[in-house]
Structure formats: C-alpha cells, structure tokens
Design a protein around this motif. Sequence first.
Motif, mmCIF file in Angstrom:
data_model
loop_
_atom_site.group_PDB
_atom_site.id
_atom_site.type_symbol
_atom_site.label_atom_id
_atom_site.label_comp_id
_atom_site.label_asym_id
_atom_site.label_seq_id
_atom_site.Cartn_x
_atom_site.Cartn_y
_atom_site.Cartn_z
ATOM 1 N N ASP A 59 29.607 30.733 -43.225
ATOM 2 C CA ASP A 59 29.693 30.290 -41.858
ATOM 3 C C ASP A 59 30.098 28.756 -41.670
ATOM 4 O O ASP A 59 29.363 27.824 -42.080
ATOM 5 N N LEU A 60 31.343 28.695 -41.475
ATOM 6 C CA LEU A 60 31.919 27.183 -41.485
ATOM 7 C C LEU A 60 31.340 26.714 -39.958
ATOM 8 O O LEU A 60 31.664 27.391 -38.793
ATOM 9 N N LEU A 61 31.295 25.391 -40.237
ATOM 10 C CA LEU A 61 30.658 24.515 -39.071
ATOM 11 C C LEU A 61 31.462 23.269 -39.151
ATOM 12 O O LEU A 61 32.025 22.727 -40.190
ATOM 13 N N ARG A 62 31.715 22.789 -37.910
ATOM 14 C CA ARG A 62 32.110 21.348 -37.534
ATOM 15 C C ARG A 62 31.226 20.602 -36.990
ATOM 16 O O ARG A 62 30.617 20.998 -36.177
ATOM 17 N N ARG A 63 31.212 19.265 -37.197
ATOM 18 C CA ARG A 63 30.247 18.204 -36.549
ATOM 19 C C ARG A 63 31.155 17.545 -35.300
ATOM 20 O O ARG A 63 32.178 17.337 -35.645
ATOM 21 N N GLN A 64 30.287 17.544 -34.214
ATOM 22 C CA GLN A 64 31.239 17.012 -33.000
ATOM 23 C C GLN A 64 29.920 15.792 -32.458
ATOM 24 O O GLN A 64 28.910 16.402 -32.463
ATOM 25 N N VAL A 65 30.721 14.915 -32.200
ATOM 26 C CA VAL A 65 29.724 13.728 -31.703
ATOM 27 C C VAL A 65 30.130 13.610 -30.080
ATOM 28 O O VAL A 65 31.364 13.192 -30.170
ATOM 29 N N LEU A 66 29.402 13.532 -29.270
ATOM 30 C CA LEU A 66 29.641 13.551 -27.737
ATOM 31 C C LEU A 66 28.797 12.170 -27.490
ATOM 32 O O LEU A 66 27.506 11.965 -27.655
ATOM 33 N N LEU A 67 29.456 11.625 -26.572
ATOM 34 C CA LEU A 67 28.829 10.554 -25.698
ATOM 35 C C LEU A 67 28.593 10.976 -24.365
ATOM 36 O O LEU A 67 29.678 11.190 -23.524
ATOM 37 N N ILE A 68 27.415 10.942 -23.856
ATOM 38 C CA ILE A 68 27.298 11.231 -22.270
ATOM 39 C C ILE A 68 26.753 10.237 -21.378
ATOM 40 O O ILE A 68 25.832 9.610 -21.883
ATOM 41 N N ILE A 69 27.361 9.772 -20.430
ATOM 42 C CA ILE A 69 27.222 8.583 -19.618
ATOM 43 C C ILE A 69 26.753 9.304 -18.295
ATOM 44 O O ILE A 69 27.491 10.209 -17.662
ATOM 45 N N ARG A 70 25.691 9.086 -17.949
ATOM 46 C CA ARG A 70 25.252 9.426 -16.525
ATOM 47 C C ARG A 70 24.799 8.469 -15.451
ATOM 48 O O ARG A 70 24.235 7.465 -15.862
ATOM 49 N N GLU A 71 25.263 8.921 -14.332
ATOM 50 C CA GLU A 71 25.152 8.072 -13.416
ATOM 51 C C GLU A 71 24.222 8.680 -12.021
ATOM 52 O O GLU A 71 24.800 9.726 -11.623
ATOM 53 N N PRO A 72 23.316 7.976 -11.550
ATOM 54 C CA PRO A 72 22.643 8.531 -10.305
ATOM 55 C C PRO A 72 23.791 8.572 -8.969
ATOM 56 O O PRO A 72 24.158 7.705 -8.837
ATOM 57 N N ALA A 73 23.225 9.445 -8.224
ATOM 58 C CA ALA A 73 24.039 9.425 -6.970
ATOM 59 C C ALA A 73 23.169 8.775 -6.068
ATOM 60 O O ALA A 73 22.292 9.301 -5.468
ATOM 61 N N VAL A 74 23.618 7.739 -5.494
ATOM 62 C CA VAL A 74 23.102 7.007 -4.362
ATOM 63 C C VAL A 74 23.451 7.368 -2.795
ATOM 64 O O VAL A 74 24.362 7.850 -2.957
ATOM 65 N N ALA A 75 22.428 7.773 -2.359
ATOM 66 C CA ALA A 75 22.597 8.416 -0.912
ATOM 67 C C ALA A 75 23.687 7.611 0.100
ATOM 68 O O ALA A 75 24.416 8.336 0.547
ATOM 69 N N THR A 76 23.770 6.200 -0.037
ATOM 70 C CA THR A 76 24.681 5.678 0.566
ATOM 71 C C THR A 76 26.036 5.690 0.202
ATOM 72 O O THR A 76 27.071 5.712 0.967
ATOM 73 N N ASN A 77 26.456 5.759 -1.206
ATOM 74 C CA ASN A 77 27.615 5.903 -1.789
ATOM 75 C C ASN A 77 27.973 7.245 -2.080
ATOM 76 O O ASN A 77 29.288 7.754 -1.842
ATOM 77 N N GLY A 78 26.988 8.316 -2.719
ATOM 78 C CA GLY A 78 27.278 9.645 -2.883
ATOM 79 C C GLY A 78 27.985 10.015 -4.157
ATOM 80 O O GLY A 78 28.112 8.938 -5.246
ATOM 81 N N ARG A 79 28.486 11.098 -4.405
ATOM 82 C CA ARG A 79 29.072 11.513 -5.426
ATOM 83 C C ARG A 79 30.260 10.813 -6.119
ATOM 84 O O ARG A 79 30.357 10.295 -7.362
ATOM 85 N N ASP A 80 31.280 10.373 -5.084
ATOM 86 C CA ASP A 80 32.526 9.636 -5.570
ATOM 87 C C ASP A 80 32.057 8.257 -6.221
ATOM 88 O O ASP A 80 32.651 7.944 -7.150
ATOM 89 N N ALA A 81 31.324 7.485 -5.779
ATOM 90 C CA ALA A 81 30.796 6.267 -6.366
ATOM 91 C C ALA A 81 30.210 6.306 -7.762
ATOM 92 O O ALA A 81 30.583 5.612 -8.590
ATOM 93 N N ALA A 82 29.144 7.584 -7.795
ATOM 94 C CA ALA A 82 28.673 7.924 -9.064
ATOM 95 C C ALA A 82 29.476 8.292 -10.171
ATOM 96 O O ALA A 82 29.530 7.804 -11.387
ATOM 97 N N ALA A 83 30.740 8.967 -9.741
ATOM 98 C CA ALA A 83 31.533 9.302 -10.683
ATOM 99 C C ALA A 83 32.612 8.035 -11.030
ATOM 100 O O ALA A 83 32.860 8.079 -12.222
ATOM 101 N N ALA A 84 32.724 7.166 -10.174
ATOM 102 C CA ALA A 84 33.567 6.052 -10.521
ATOM 103 C C ALA A 84 32.873 4.956 -11.486
ATOM 104 O O ALA A 84 33.593 4.632 -12.428
#
Length: 311
Positions: free
Chosen positions: A226-251
Amino acid sequence: MSWSQSVRIPADVEQPDKIIGSLTARQVAILAGTGTVLYAACTFAADHVPPAVCAAAALPIAIGAVLLAIGHRDGISLDRYLLAAIRYQRSPKHLISSSEDIPMPPAWITANARRPPAPLKLPARGVARDGLIDLGPDGVAAVAEISTVSFALRTPDEQDALVAVFGRWLNSLSGPAQILVRAERVDLSNTIATLQDNARRLPHPALASAALEHAAFLDDVSARHDLLRRQVLLIIREPAVATNGRDAAAARALRRLDEASRVLGSCGLTARLLDARAAGELLASCFDPSAPPLPESDLALPGEVITTGGI
C-alpha cells in the motif's frame, strides 16, 4: 540599569490558569458549588436527620465532585467527558446531507419509537472558485501545500537557522493557523501506463527494455504494498466580521498565507495555494482516507452542472 527575569512557559499554551494552588477556576467552581449545596442540604436537614446519616449521604456526592474536578480521561477532564457523553446520547445517530429540517415520518410506519434522522451540518459550506473554503459564519479557510526539507542532513548551524525561521513565523501569527501532516494513497496506474506507452517510441531497444522493466517494477510494488505519500498542509482561517463579510476575510487569509510563504521561503520551503479543484479533492478524500483518489474528471467545480451520459 537593566535586568531580566526568567519566566517558565508551559509546553501546553492552552493550559488553563491556576487560581488556587493547583486548581483551575473550573475545578474551584465544581468543588465550591458542590460544597455549598451539601452544606445547605445538611443544615436544612439537621433537625430531622442524624448527622451520621447526612455525612453518609453527602460522602458519595463529595467523592463524585472531587473526581469530576480533578479526574481526566484521554486528556479530557471528567466533567467535560460526562457532558460529551450526555450530548452524544441525546444527539441523533442517523444524519443525512440536507440543508432543511427532516420531516417526521408518518405514524403508520413508526412501529417502534426511533429518533428520526437529522441534517448533517458540516463546518465547510463549499469551495469558492479562488480555492478558499467557505466556513459559513465561521469565516473562510485558505489551504496551501507546503514542501519539506531534510532536517537531519543539515549541519547544526543550519538546523538552528531553520528553527529560528520557523519560530519567527510562529511569533508573527495574528490568527488561527493549523499544520496538518497527512498520508494519502498513491495510484501509480497512470505512471505505469505512461511508461509503457513512451517505451514504444524510444529510439533504442535498450532504453525501451529499461522503461518496460521499470514499469513492471512499479506494477509489482503497487500490487504488493500500500503506497502512501506524505502531504503537509498549512491552513489559515479568518473569521468573517459582520461589517466586512466574506470578501474581507478572504483577503486577510490570502495576505497571511502570502506572508507565511515569504517567511518560510527563507528556509527552503515553498507554499502552493490549492485551487478550487484541488481543495474539493482534498475535502472529498478526508471523508474516506483509505479510498483511492478520484480522477479529476469526476470532480466538479463550484457552480458547474453535473451531468451523466445517457444509456
């Protein structure tokens, strides 16, 4: 005149603070609350019940409170463990992927009283076209695949430099971040087919024979292991502020990921932001890690119409 003072920092930075001796605020609240209730109950019943009976009745409750306050199981305090067990028993066990409430079944098919299925609520609402994962009210998450470096083959000075760069990035974090190291299955069927196809077009028979032997070797290895490969992921999370919304959190998430890429790049690491198709494939593989990866043709981008061929 300047002076410095050493401060001991625990390895578990999320460890709760001790307020009385080695007891945290949660433990003090459990013990103090139980003691107050037992004292009030014994005082109220002192005129009607002998003190020995009150002590015998209060002793198991006191022991249970002490166990709940200081006991742990699998790294979780017993009070949280008990609350999780109660929550699990009261929660529905049959979940289906539906965004609406599940109607109750008709009365004529409910022979035995069973809890109806409930909608499955996942933290990820979808993947946008820019590759960011929509977490609904929790904001957005940007996922990047990080390359690796050989730490053991470096000299002590180079190892110190790598640790210093990594520590500088950790100290610069301004929001939630996660480093995920996962293993996934490797499918060599496309590589083997490509080798076999290209071997026929090689100019020399010896090269063609070597390519076919290598393809046979890969086929044998994939069949026996069973061949496996190791993957390293970096996850950055930003909360969505009501005044700015999803676009500001994505930026903000993309800006933080770009800063991490620049800092980690000084020690030879590269960060590649997963696009919409790669992020969708990653989420699909997390539901069944042991399954082989799906072909890219079977994955649909957000907004694409899923069609099937007629018979």
